[in-house]
Design a protein around this motif. Structure first.
Motif, mmCIF file in Angstrom:
data_model
loop_
_atom_site.group_PDB
_atom_site.id
_atom_site.type_symbol
_atom_site.label_atom_id
_atom_site.label_comp_id
_atom_site.label_asym_id
_atom_site.label_seq_id
_atom_site.Cartn_x
_atom_site.Cartn_y
_atom_site.Cartn_z
ATOM 1 N N THR A 10 -18.093 54.524 82.933
ATOM 2 C CA THR A 10 -18.761 53.988 81.760
ATOM 3 C C THR A 10 -18.499 52.497 81.686
ATOM 4 O OG1 THR A 10 -19.102 54.247 79.397
ATOM 5 C CG2 THR A 10 -16.866 54.558 80.180
ATOM 6 N N GLY A 11 -19.102 51.835 80.714
ATOM 7 C CA GLY A 11 -18.900 50.394 80.638
ATOM 8 C C GLY A 11 -19.510 49.763 79.414
ATOM 9 N N ASP A 12 -19.297 48.464 79.297
ATOM 10 C CA ASP A 12 -19.810 47.703 78.158
ATOM 11 C C ASP A 12 -20.315 46.357 78.636
ATOM 12 O OD1 ASP A 12 -18.626 49.332 75.749
ATOM 13 O OD2 ASP A 12 -17.019 49.135 77.219
ATOM 14 N N ARG A 13 -21.319 45.852 77.933
ATOM 15 C CA ARG A 13 -21.776 44.489 78.199
ATOM 16 C C ARG A 13 -20.814 43.511 77.529
ATOM 17 N NH1 ARG A 13 -28.087 44.814 76.360
ATOM 18 N NH2 ARG A 13 -28.540 46.823 77.355
ATOM 19 N N PRO A 14 -20.350 42.523 78.249
ATOM 20 C CA PRO A 14 -19.419 41.567 77.632
ATOM 21 C C PRO A 14 -20.169 40.467 76.875
ATOM 22 C CG PRO A 14 -19.637 41.079 79.955
ATOM 23 C CD PRO A 14 -20.508 42.269 79.689
ATOM 24 N N VAL A 44 -14.089 52.099 84.475
ATOM 25 C CA VAL A 44 -14.626 51.439 83.287
ATOM 26 C C VAL A 44 -15.076 50.040 83.721
ATOM 27 C CG1 VAL A 44 -14.154 50.611 80.966
ATOM 28 C CG2 VAL A 44 -13.186 52.782 81.722
ATOM 29 N N MET A 45 -16.357 49.795 83.504
ATOM 30 C CA MET A 45 -16.980 48.600 84.058
ATOM 31 C C MET A 45 -17.331 47.577 82.977
ATOM 32 S SD MET A 45 -20.542 48.523 86.133
ATOM 33 C CE MET A 45 -21.497 48.880 84.678
ATOM 34 N N ILE A 46 -17.015 46.351 83.244
ATOM 35 C CA ILE A 46 -17.484 45.256 82.378
ATOM 36 C C ILE A 46 -18.821 44.798 82.957
ATOM 37 C CG2 ILE A 46 -16.961 42.976 81.448
ATOM 38 C CD1 ILE A 46 -13.994 43.635 81.730
ATOM 39 N N ALA A 49 -23.373 41.640 84.760
ATOM 40 C CA ALA A 49 -24.711 41.433 85.342
ATOM 41 C C ALA A 49 -25.774 41.966 84.380
ATOM 42 C CB ALA A 49 -24.814 42.118 86.704
ATOM 43 N N GLN A 50 -25.499 43.105 83.785
ATOM 44 C CA GLN A 50 -26.450 43.632 82.795
ATOM 45 C C GLN A 50 -26.534 42.702 81.580
ATOM 46 O OE1 GLN A 50 -26.439 47.386 79.964
ATOM 47 N NE2 GLN A 50 -26.948 48.021 82.030
ATOM 48 N N ALA A 51 -25.413 42.175 81.158
ATOM 49 C CA ALA A 51 -25.414 41.272 79.999
ATOM 50 C C ALA A 51 -26.250 40.030 80.298
ATOM 51 C CB ALA A 51 -23.987 40.874 79.638
ATOM 52 N N SER A 139 -30.728 49.392 87.183
ATOM 53 C CA SER A 139 -29.433 48.877 87.581
ATOM 54 C C SER A 139 -28.311 49.779 87.054
ATOM 55 C CB SER A 139 -29.316 47.426 87.105
ATOM 56 O OG SER A 139 -28.115 47.178 86.474
ATOM 57 N N GLN A 140 -28.556 50.336 85.880
ATOM 58 C CA GLN A 140 -27.549 51.241 85.318
ATOM 59 C C GLN A 140 -27.447 52.543 86.132
ATOM 60 O OE1 GLN A 140 -27.212 50.847 81.149
ATOM 61 N NE2 GLN A 140 -26.199 52.805 80.871
ATOM 62 N N ALA A 141 -28.570 52.965 86.662
ATOM 63 C CA ALA A 141 -28.542 54.137 87.558
ATOM 64 C C ALA A 141 -27.726 53.814 88.801
ATOM 65 C CB ALA A 141 -29.965 54.533 87.941
ATOM 66 N N ALA A 142 -27.841 52.562 89.261
ATOM 67 C CA ALA A 142 -27.042 52.145 90.415
ATOM 68 C C ALA A 142 -25.554 52.167 90.070
ATOM 69 C CB ALA A 142 -27.466 50.755 90.873
ATOM 70 N N ASP A 143 -25.213 51.661 88.884
ATOM 71 C CA ASP A 143 -23.799 51.654 88.462
ATOM 72 C C ASP A 143 -23.216 53.065 88.515
ATOM 73 O OD1 ASP A 143 -24.278 49.001 87.730
ATOM 74 O OD2 ASP A 143 -24.607 49.499 85.619
ATOM 75 N N ILE A 144 -24.007 53.985 88.001
ATOM 76 C CA ILE A 144 -23.496 55.353 87.866
ATOM 77 C C ILE A 144 -23.407 56.046 89.228
ATOM 78 C CG2 ILE A 144 -24.010 57.638 86.896
ATOM 79 C CD1 ILE A 144 -25.410 56.061 84.548
ATOM 80 N N ASP A 157 -27.411 55.948 71.994
ATOM 81 C CA ASP A 157 -28.505 55.056 72.407
ATOM 82 C C ASP A 157 -28.631 54.952 73.923
ATOM 83 O OD1 ASP A 157 -25.998 53.725 72.463
ATOM 84 O OD2 ASP A 157 -27.036 51.815 72.631
ATOM 85 N N GLN A 158 -27.616 55.420 74.647
ATOM 86 C CA GLN A 158 -27.652 55.318 76.102
ATOM 87 C C GLN A 158 -28.247 56.550 76.786
ATOM 88 O OE1 GLN A 158 -26.546 52.464 78.029
ATOM 89 N NE2 GLN A 158 -26.956 51.716 75.962
ATOM 90 N N LEU A 159 -28.607 57.556 75.994
ATOM 91 C CA LEU A 159 -29.132 58.782 76.612
ATOM 92 C C LEU A 159 -30.362 58.526 77.494
ATOM 93 C CD1 LEU A 159 -28.573 61.468 73.825
ATOM 94 C CD2 LEU A 159 -27.343 61.181 75.981
#
Ligand code: TRP
Length: 371
Positions: A10-14, A44-46, A49-51, A139-144, A157-159
């Motif tokens: 999992t992760g969060d945008r910084p 746990v990912m920061i 890149a998504q941010a 990109s989030q699919a790639a992260d996972i 909201d991430q579903l």
């Protein structure tokens, strides 16, 4: 072989410090998962890149908040001895995977993503959506999938992101080879924790609304915020009957107050039900319920604040934690990238058969022309 391991990511945008909304919506859940130890690997990912996908003009903001988020993670008790904390942009395989996965997703499918739709509206992007932002579910699919994660603890909201990832996995496995794992989302169990309102009563606690209580807030800041919380605007005098619906103090108490807290701090009530009844009847002042809430929130925030203060004194060490985590993350993600490229048959230099085939083809051609 696909692994049957239990892998959590999992992760969060910084984009800012983390607040109580993050704590009840995801952080607390993560901490529990970490401590239950019912997993093989946890990441746990920061998500810097998504941010950047909607902050292209403000990399400084992202850069400054990486350390803030890292400190927030460590201060709640995420433990780099048990889990891997890393920075998204430092794992290049993630961008490579994103590029290949984007061939499997249509523009209209991305346009249907309700979370992205909503975010586009919030940012007034309608006519000027950056391609990178539009693409971020990919990109989030790639992260996972890079971590072969099967468990993704997120907020509600991430579903749609998880659903998008599942579709990409199914397409990939069908078209190329069965190498990717379909992830599952897990949501916080307390239904009131899905979304914590702001202290102003706004449905969402968010930095842009300035209505949050931050994990890094001082005791004085928290006190000022809680004591100024929005309540029922018609509950003017103590003896007035009060409304507990849409009253954030009560929403917070739903989330945080246990019967034990009542025994300890408000023994004249057994539980929240009794407190609500009194409030609705009239005769219970806002100051009393706010002080009670403040006590409970402080019990949560005090140890977090202490741990943060300790890590703030060892920033170099915190950067090392992120560096070591990113190194580990690279090893894992590169393995997946190798499998993906093999499945897509774009692993030319590892594919001895391909080279032999082409040697033969041109030998044959040579022979044919000699005959
Ligand atoms: N989109 C998530 C958020 O805004 C952050 C994120 C990026 C994420 N990649 C992820 C969450 C992968 C879970 C899995 O908070």
């Amino acid at each position: 072989m696909k692994s049957s391991k239990k892998i959590i990511l999992t992760g969060d945008r910084p984009t800012g410090r983390l607040h109580l909304g993050h704590f009840v919506g995801s952080l607390r859940n993560r901490l529990e998962l970490q401590n239950k130890k019912d997993y093989d690997e946890m990441y746990v990912m920061i998500a810097d890149a998504q941010a950047l996908t909607d902050n292209a003009d403000n990399p400084e903001k992202i850069r400054e908040n990486i350390i803030e988020v890292a400190l927030d993670y460590l201060s709640i008790g995420l433990d780099p001895e048990k889990i891997t904390i890393f920075i998204q942009s430092q794992v290049p395989a993630l961008t490579e995977l994103t590029f290949y996965y984007s061939n499997l997703v249509t523009v209209s499918r991305l346009q249907r993503n309700p979370t992205v739709k909503n975010e586009i509206k919030l940012r007034n992007f309608e006519a000027n959506i950056p391609v990178g932002f539009f693409n971020y579910p990919i990109s989030q699919a790639a992260d996972i999938t890079a971590f072969q994660a099967n468990i993704v603890p997120v907020g509600e909201d991430q579903l749609p992101m998880i659903e998008q990832a599942r579709e990409i996995v199914r397409s990939f496995n069908r078209i190329y080879k069965d190498v990717l794992i379909e992830p599952k989302a897990i949501l916080p169990t307390n239904k009131n924790a899905l979304r914590l309102p702001g202290i102003d009563g706004n449905a969402k606690m968010s930095k842009s609304l300035g209505n949050g209580i931050y994990l890094a807030d001082t005791k004085e800041e928290v006190k000022r915020k809680v004591m100024s919380m929005y309540t029922d605007p018609n509950h003017v005098h103590v003896e007035d009957p009060g409304n507990v619906e849409n009253n954030p103090v009560f929403t917070y108490l739903e989330v945080f107050a246990s019967d034990k807290d009542f025994r300890k701090y408000l023994p004249q009530y057994q539980n929240l039900e009794e407190l609500k009844i009194h409030y609705q009847k009239g005769g219970l002042g806002d100051v009393t319920i706010k002080k009670f809430l403040l006590q409970i929130i402080e019990n949560i925030l005090e140890p977090i604040r202490l741990r943060r203060a300790m890590y703030e004194q060892q920033i170099e060490n915190v950067y090392d934690i992120l560096k070591i985590g990113s190194k580990k993350a690279n090893i894992r993600a590169n393995e997946t990238l190798r499998l993906v490229k093999e499945a897509m048959a774009i692993n030319y230099f590892e594919d001895e058969d391909l080279i032999q085939k082409h040697i033969k083809k041109y030998n044959q051609k040579e022979k044919d022309s000699n005959e």
